[in-house]
Write a protein that holds these residues in place. Structure first.
Motif, mmCIF file in Angstrom:
data_model
loop_
_atom_site.group_PDB
_atom_site.id
_atom_site.type_symbol
_atom_site.label_atom_id
_atom_site.label_comp_id
_atom_site.label_asym_id
_atom_site.label_seq_id
_atom_site.Cartn_x
_atom_site.Cartn_y
_atom_site.Cartn_z
ATOM 1 N N ASP A 228 0.858 -1.181 0.000
ATOM 2 C CA ASP A 228 0.000 0.000 0.000
ATOM 3 C C ASP A 228 0.897 1.235 0.000
ATOM 4 O O ASP A 228 1.812 1.345 0.827
ATOM 5 C CB ASP A 228 -0.877 0.051 1.256
ATOM 6 C CG ASP A 228 -1.867 -1.089 1.339
ATOM 7 O OD1 ASP A 228 -1.997 -1.834 0.359
ATOM 8 O OD2 ASP A 228 -2.505 -1.246 2.393
ATOM 9 N N GLY A 229 0.623 2.190 -0.905
ATOM 10 C CA GLY A 229 1.449 3.380 -0.944
ATOM 11 C C GLY A 229 0.734 4.572 -1.516
ATOM 12 O O GLY A 229 -0.396 4.474 -2.008
ATOM 13 N N VAL A 230 1.393 5.710 -1.421
ATOM 14 C CA VAL A 230 0.922 6.929 -2.075
ATOM 15 C C VAL A 230 1.720 7.103 -3.362
ATOM 16 O O VAL A 230 2.777 6.493 -3.535
ATOM 17 C CB VAL A 230 1.077 8.158 -1.156
ATOM 18 C CG1 VAL A 230 0.159 8.034 0.048
ATOM 19 C CG2 VAL A 230 2.522 8.341 -0.706
ATOM 20 N N PRO A 231 1.239 7.923 -4.295
ATOM 21 C CA PRO A 231 1.897 8.025 -5.601
ATOM 22 C C PRO A 231 3.377 8.354 -5.548
ATOM 23 O O PRO A 231 4.164 7.844 -6.361
ATOM 24 C CB PRO A 231 1.093 9.131 -6.289
ATOM 25 C CG PRO A 231 -0.279 8.989 -5.720
ATOM 26 C CD PRO A 231 -0.056 8.633 -4.278
ATOM 27 N N THR A 232 3.795 9.203 -4.600
ATOM 28 C CA THR A 232 5.212 9.544 -4.537
ATOM 29 C C THR A 232 6.075 8.324 -4.208
ATOM 30 O O THR A 232 7.232 8.253 -4.632
ATOM 31 C CB THR A 232 5.456 10.640 -3.492
ATOM 32 O OG1 THR A 232 4.841 10.264 -2.254
ATOM 33 C CG2 THR A 232 4.879 11.969 -3.945
ATOM 34 N N MET A 233 5.528 7.374 -3.451
ATOM 35 C CA MET A 233 6.273 6.154 -3.152
ATOM 36 C C MET A 233 6.461 5.302 -4.409
ATOM 37 O O MET A 233 7.558 4.787 -4.673
ATOM 38 C CB MET A 233 5.555 5.353 -2.063
ATOM 39 C CG MET A 233 5.518 6.015 -0.709
ATOM 40 S SD MET A 233 4.635 4.987 0.514
ATOM 41 C CE MET A 233 4.791 6.011 1.975
ATOM 42 N N ILE B 247 -1.656 -1.127 -3.948
ATOM 43 C CA ILE B 247 -2.810 -0.244 -3.780
ATOM 44 C C ILE B 247 -2.290 1.174 -3.618
ATOM 45 O O ILE B 247 -1.395 1.445 -2.807
ATOM 46 C CB ILE B 247 -3.649 -0.665 -2.564
ATOM 47 C CG1 ILE B 247 -4.223 -2.065 -2.800
ATOM 48 C CG2 ILE B 247 -4.764 0.337 -2.296
ATOM 49 C CD1 ILE B 247 -4.741 -2.721 -1.561
ATOM 50 N N SER B 248 -2.860 2.093 -4.401
ATOM 51 C CA SER B 248 -2.455 3.495 -4.357
ATOM 52 C C SER B 248 -3.627 4.357 -3.913
ATOM 53 O O SER B 248 -4.765 4.160 -4.333
ATOM 54 C CB SER B 248 -1.967 3.964 -5.732
ATOM 55 O OG SER B 248 -1.627 5.344 -5.701
ATOM 56 N N GLY B 249 -3.333 5.321 -3.061
ATOM 57 C CA GLY B 249 -4.335 6.284 -2.608
ATOM 58 C C GLY B 249 -3.634 7.531 -2.113
ATOM 59 O O GLY B 249 -2.427 7.667 -2.213
ATOM 60 N N GLY B 250 -4.407 8.451 -1.553
ATOM 61 C CA GLY B 250 -3.844 9.671 -0.993
ATOM 62 C C GLY B 250 -3.739 10.816 -1.965
ATOM 63 O O GLY B 250 -3.700 11.975 -1.564
#
Length: 501
Positions: free
Chosen positions: A252-257, A279-282
């Motif tokens: 699970d990560g955010v786009p910058t990751m 899984i991407s969110g944020g």
């Protein structure tokens, strides 16, 4: 009765020997996590904590976080997670506003935490981690073994389980009251959507004090008996090493990751073949990042959408087969989403019908803690107003286009311009200021301040940045300062931020 801690208790009863937490190669079983959180609940109760009391929790991604989190819930108290990057005035505000009676923090954060606690008048302070100073009692005092299993405190489904602080366009932090039922269903339904399994190993690098990490990673993983591989701080090397070592299956990560992992030059040196889904969110993830990541790592990224007040899931792309790439997916079970025009009328599907996304269902917060006016404003017309602009296609897939509010998302963290502006206005040389987000390839957005100085004062950008850095969390203060003779104003005297860049 519904106490959110039941998700841990049931997994521990079903599979006591299965790994719940993996940290630096060490494993803590579900039985052990259940017993250790029982000890915290018993210790808090013995110290006079009662159901409904608020307990602040400021820890990085270490085993002490879930131990304390589920212990607080078992005692019937309300968790108030605090960002580990907050400075003393920010800590003091959230402690005082929530009415927290206890703060559990990390030893490396103790200087700021102790100052914030003192300012808020809070005297019961515990610190986990190596060698806490005399400013706090050791967290170990709350983890002495107790006879178990401890009965869960009697809580109703609609009772508040957590107060998570967010902000509106005013920049004044607001505590979103998240209930036991809301958090339970936000663990159960998304976990079923992407078929989380008991043998999954989930990379847990999203901060657990943030609703994405707390609800969509930790609670989901515990609900389905998966193993959480804790990573305290994101770096591409740390994540790639952990995936390889623990044979992780979910990230699970955010786009910058995802962008940082994609940009890493030595990914071939790591074995990431165990990954089955990401899984991407944020924030909205760039098409080039999705395409490049999936090609490089051979694993799909499923994008979702949510916010603190919805704890966190509103929409999701459920499976690689059913997803619509570049969309945030469709509303999850039990959730309604509409696109409204400025007059509150639902809009038909189509990119040309852009409007504000509004939502209602089990997933929305009970309200903002102690702020009925802000709650009423957020739920105008009986729907929760997200402040985000988007549209739906004919199949119900949603696409986020822009933000109605002026929120800046820097590296997955929300930065609220008004809060930064208020700090800027405290500087003796600053006459007025405006803050915006500007595009940044690595972080998504960077914080930029436009400053008008008082007559005859020195224009010193380093001094302005240092002033903000002392008073704001690291992700909030502006890295770029541009001095202007004046700021553009509308006829009503408001700063025209749209013409600033």
């Amino acid at each position: 009765m519904l106490n959110l801690a039941v998700i841990l208790r049931e997994s521990a009863v079903a599979h006591p020997a299965a790994p719940a937490l993996i940290f630096e190669g060490h494993r803590i079983s579900y039985g052990e996590l259940d017993a250790q959180s029982d000890a915290v609940a018993a210790a808090l109760t013995a110290r006079g904590v009662r159901p409904g009391d608020r307990i602040a929790l400021q820890l990085p991604n270490v085993p002490d976080f879930p131990v304390a989190y589920y212990g607080i819930l078992k005692a019937g108290a309300i968790v108030v997670p605090l960002n580990v990057m907050l400075r003393a005035p920010e800590i003091a505000y959230q402690l005082a506003d929530s009415g927290a009676r206890v703060l559990i923090t990390w030893s490396a954060l103790l200087d700021e935490a102790a100052k914030g606690a003192a300012e808020a008048g809070l005297t019961e302070l515990y610190a986990a981690g190596p060698a806490p100073s005399g400013a706090a009692r050791p967290f170990a005092e709350l983890t002495a073994p107790c006879p178990g299993p401890l009965p869960l405190a009697d809580r109703d489904a609609g009772d508040v389980a957590a107060i998570v602080y967010t902000s509106g366009t005013t920049g004044r932090p607001k505590g979103a009251e998240l209930t036991n039922l809301q958090l339970y269903l936000n663990a159960d339904i998304p976990g079923r959507l992407f078929d989380l399994r008991r043998d999954d190993v989930v990379i847990t690098v999203l901060p657990l004090f943030h609703v994405f990490g707390m609800s969509s990673t930790m609670n989901v993983g515990i609900r389905f008996g998966a193993a959480l591989s804790l990573v305290p701080r994101f770096t591409p090397e740390a994540v790639l090493t952990t995936i390889t070592r623990d044979r992780a299956t979910v990230f699970d990560g955010v786009p910058t990751m995802f962008a940082a992992l994609l940009a890493h030059p030595d990914t071939a040196e790591y074995d990431t073949s165990s990954l089955r889904v990401c899984i991407s969110g944020g924030d909205a993830i760039a098409a080039r990042v999705i395409d490049g990541f999936e090609q490089r790592f051979g694993v799909p990224i499923l994008e979702g959408y949510g916010m603190t007040e919805t704890a966190a899931t509103i929409t999701f792309n459920p499976t690689p087969q059913d997803r619509r790439v570049y969309s945030v997916g469709r509303p999850v079970w039990g959730v309604e989403v509409q696109v409204w025009d400025p007059d509150g009328h639902p809009l038909p599907p189509g990119r040309e019908h852009l409007g504000e996304l509004v939502t209602r269902g089990y997933h929305t917060m009970r309200g903002y803690h102690g702020d009925p006016a802000a709650t009423a404003e957020a739920f105008q017309g009986g729907w929760f107003h997200t402040g985000d602009l988007g549209y739906a296609d004919t199949d119900g897939y949603l696409f986020i286009v822009d933000r109605k509010k002026e929120i800046i998302i820097r590296g997955g963290y929300n930065v609220y311009p008004r809060e930064v502006e208020e700090v800027l206005h405290q500087h003796p040389d600053v006459l007025t200021a405006a803050v915006i987000g500007i595009p940044d390839e690595r972080l998504g957005q960077e914080v930029k301040a436009f400053v008008v100085t008082r007559p005859g004062r020195l224009q010193d950008a380093d001094a302005v940045v240092a002033h903000c850095r002392e008073r704001l969390a690291a992700y909030k203060y502006p890295r770029i300062v541009e001095f202007r003779d004046s700021l553009p104003l509308s006829g009503a005297g408001k700063v025209l931020k749209k013409v600033l860049h």
